[in-house]
Design a protein around this motif. Structure first.
Motif, PDB file in Angstrom:
ATOM      1  N   PHE A  23       0.641  -1.231  -0.094  1.00 46.54           N
ATOM      2  CA  PHE A  23      -0.177   0.032  -0.035  1.00 46.54           C
ATOM      3  C   PHE A  23       0.832   1.205  -0.057  1.00 46.54           C
ATOM      4  N   LEU A  24       2.207   1.317  -0.402  1.00 42.64           N
ATOM      5  CA  LEU A  24       2.705   2.277  -0.365  1.00 42.64           C
ATOM      6  C   LEU A  24       2.327   3.342  -1.384  1.00 42.64           C
ATOM      7  N   HIS A  25       2.161   2.883  -2.692  1.00 43.43           N
ATOM      8  CA  HIS A  25       1.738   3.553  -3.623  1.00 43.43           C
ATOM      9  C   HIS A  25       0.424   4.371  -3.338  1.00 43.43           C
ATOM     10  N   LEU A  26      -0.568   3.661  -2.542  1.00 46.86           N
ATOM     11  CA  LEU A  26      -1.778   4.288  -1.930  1.00 46.86           C
ATOM     12  C   LEU A  26      -1.430   5.392  -1.281  1.00 46.86           C
ATOM     13  N   LEU A  27      -0.476   5.409  -0.332  1.00 49.22           N
ATOM     14  CA  LEU A  27      -0.117   6.295   0.675  1.00 49.22           C
ATOM     15  C   LEU A  27       0.394   7.362  -0.051  1.00 49.22           C
ATOM     16  N   LEU A  28       1.174   7.154  -1.076  1.00 48.69           N
ATOM     17  CA  LEU A  28       1.811   8.366  -1.904  1.00 48.69           C
ATOM     18  C   LEU A  28       0.681   9.289  -2.557  1.00 48.69           C
ATOM     19  N   LEU A  29      -0.269   8.493  -3.073  1.00 46.15           N
ATOM     20  CA  LEU A  29      -1.425   9.059  -3.812  1.00 46.15           C
ATOM     21  C   LEU A  29      -2.345   9.703  -2.817  1.00 46.15           C
ATOM     22  N   LEU A  30      -2.434   9.452  -1.663  1.00 45.72           N
ATOM     23  CA  LEU A  30      -3.300   9.967  -0.467  1.00 45.72           C
ATOM     24  C   LEU A  30      -2.526  11.336  -0.266  1.00 45.72           C
ATOM     25  N   MET A  31      -0.980  11.167   0.036  1.00 49.51           N
ATOM     26  CA  MET A  31      -0.360  12.427   0.343  1.00 49.51           C
ATOM     27  C   MET A  31      -0.524  13.439  -0.814  1.00 49.51           C
ATOM     28  N   ALA A  32      -0.551  13.155  -2.191  1.00 51.20           N
ATOM     29  CA  ALA A  32      -0.580  14.003  -2.960  1.00 51.20           C
ATOM     30  C   ALA A  32      -1.942  14.677  -2.950  1.00 51.20           C
ATOM     31  N   LEU A  33      -2.946  13.984  -2.831  1.00 52.97           N
ATOM     32  CA  LEU A  33      -4.547  14.524  -2.476  1.00 52.97           C
ATOM     33  C   LEU A  33      -4.314  15.513  -1.524  1.00 52.97           C
ATOM     34  N   ASP A  34      -3.812  15.063  -0.492  1.00 50.49           N
ATOM     35  CA  ASP A  34      -3.969  15.791   0.910  1.00 50.49           C
ATOM     36  C   ASP A  34      -3.094  17.452   0.325  1.00 50.49           C
ATOM     37  N   ILE A  35      -2.186  17.105  -0.146  1.00 50.74           N
ATOM     38  CA  ILE A  35      -1.246  18.426  -0.621  1.00 50.74           C
ATOM     39  C   ILE A  35      -2.164  19.245  -1.383  1.00 50.74           C
ATOM     40  N   ILE A  36      -2.793  18.621  -2.382  1.00 52.90           N
ATOM     41  CA  ILE A  36      -3.923  19.185  -3.312  1.00 52.90           C
ATOM     42  C   ILE A  36      -5.026  19.899  -2.645  1.00 52.90           C
ATOM     43  N   THR A  37      -5.738  19.092  -1.787  1.00 58.88           N
ATOM     44  CA  THR A  37      -6.790  19.740  -1.160  1.00 58.88           C
ATOM     45  C   THR A  37      -6.390  20.766   0.076  1.00 58.88           C
ATOM     46  N   GLY A  38      -5.143  20.499   0.571  1.00 59.75           N
ATOM     47  CA  GLY A  38      -4.652  21.567   1.348  1.00 59.75           C
ATOM     48  C   GLY A  38      -4.298  23.025   0.582  1.00 59.75           C
ATOM     49  N   LEU A  39      -3.930  22.803  -0.394  1.00 55.12           N
ATOM     50  CA  LEU A  39      -3.557  24.036  -1.492  1.00 55.12           C
ATOM     51  C   LEU A  39      -5.158  24.804  -1.549  1.00 55.12           C
ATOM     52  N   PHE A  40      -5.991  24.004  -1.957  1.00 51.88           N
ATOM     53  CA  PHE A  40      -7.314  24.466  -2.290  1.00 51.88           C
ATOM     54  C   PHE A  40      -7.900  25.401  -0.855  1.00 51.88           C
ATOM     55  N   LYS A  41      -7.618  24.735   0.229  1.00 56.68           N
ATOM     56  CA  LYS A  41      -8.074  25.265   1.496  1.00 56.68           C
ATOM     57  C   LYS A  41      -7.447  26.344   1.663  1.00 56.68           C
ATOM     58  N   ALA A  42      -5.878  26.404   1.625  1.00 55.48           N
ATOM     59  CA  ALA A  42      -5.181  27.559   1.774  1.00 55.48           C
ATOM     60  C   ALA A  42      -5.621  28.739   1.010  1.00 55.48           C
ATOM     61  N   TRP A  43      -5.845  28.632  -0.426  1.00 57.90           N
ATOM     62  CA  TRP A  43      -6.253  29.338  -1.186  1.00 57.90           C
ATOM     63  C   TRP A  43      -7.725  30.038  -0.917  1.00 57.90           C
ATOM     64  N   LYS A  44      -8.685  29.292  -0.534  1.00 58.27           N
ATOM     65  CA  LYS A  44      -9.826  29.870  -0.019  1.00 58.27           C
ATOM     66  C   LYS A  44      -9.598  30.633   1.178  1.00 58.27           C
ATOM     67  N   ASN A  45      -8.923  30.246   2.029  1.00 57.51           N
ATOM     68  CA  ASN A  45      -8.527  31.150   3.308  1.00 57.51           C
ATOM     69  C   ASN A  45      -7.513  32.218   3.001  1.00 57.51           C
ATOM     70  N   GLN A  46      -7.020  32.136   1.906  1.00 59.44           N
ATOM     71  CA  GLN A  46      -6.050  33.569   1.473  1.00 59.44           C
ATOM     72  C   GLN A  46      -4.935  33.256   2.331  1.00 59.44           C
ATOM     73  N   ASN A  47      -4.364  32.040   2.410  1.00 56.92           N
ATOM     74  CA  ASN A  47      -3.049  31.676   3.236  1.00 56.92           C
ATOM     75  C   ASN A  47      -2.127  30.857   2.422  1.00 56.92           C
ATOM     76  N   LEU A  48      -1.997  31.054   1.245  1.00 57.91           N
ATOM     77  CA  LEU A  48      -1.441  30.230   0.337  1.00 57.91           C
ATOM     78  C   LEU A  48      -0.215  29.760   0.769  1.00 57.91           C
ATOM     79  N   TRP A  49       0.703  30.887   1.053  1.00 59.63           N
ATOM     80  CA  TRP A  49       2.030  30.532   1.226  1.00 59.63           C
ATOM     81  C   TRP A  49       2.462  30.748   2.907  1.00 59.63           C
TER      82      TRP A  49
END
Length: 143
Positions: A23-49
């Motif tokens: 399941f290492l590939h699944l973990l890496l995929l979930l990590m990528a999805l978490d980063i993507i959703t986290g970026l959208f969350k930060a963009w929504k909160n105007q706290n991207l960087w």
């Protein structure tokens, strides 16, 4: 012949670092999805960087270090991947919860009970420096 030698070295390094991790590939995929959703969350909160996002990226790298350590422990103790498997499953659950939390912040409908639990976790109100200060405080309030 030289290409074969390099592939053998890469395969040996991969086995030493990650073994036969399920399941290492699944973990890496979930990590990528978490980063993507986290970026959208930060963009929504105007706290991207924010500094918090940089700590998040560093945590993802440290998760891989923990998995490597678990694999080394497995190999030394001859546990046939039990520690590594449990470690990867723990982080898969953690990443999944983080993705759901990010989605809830973005306004995506999540199950009611899960949303309530996430709000309880999120309402601590402490900033990262405050959490660190509390964690390393020499005062023992509970004693």
């Amino acid at each position: 012949m030289i290409g074969d030698v390099n592939l053998d070295h890469l395969e040996a390094a991969r086995f030493f670092l990650f073994g036969d991790v399920k399941f290492l590939h699944l973990l890496l995929l979930l990590m990528a999805l978490d980063i993507i959703t986290g970026l959208f969350k930060a963009w929504k909160n105007q706290n991207l960087w924010s500094r918090k996002s940089l700590f998040g990226y560093a945590r993802k790298v440290l998760v891989l270090v923990v998995i490597i350590l678990a694999n080394v422990v497995d190999q030394i103790l001859g546990l046939q991947g039990a520690v590594t498997y449990a470690t990867v499953l723990f982080y898969i659950a953690n990443e999944g919860l983080s993705i759901v939390e990010n989605m809830a912040h973005l306004g995506v409908l999540v199950p009611t009970n899960l949303a309530k639990k996430l709000k309880t976790i999120d309402n601590s109100g402490d900033t990262l420096p405050e959490e660190i200060r509390k964690e390393f405080s020499t005062k023992k309030e509970d004693q």
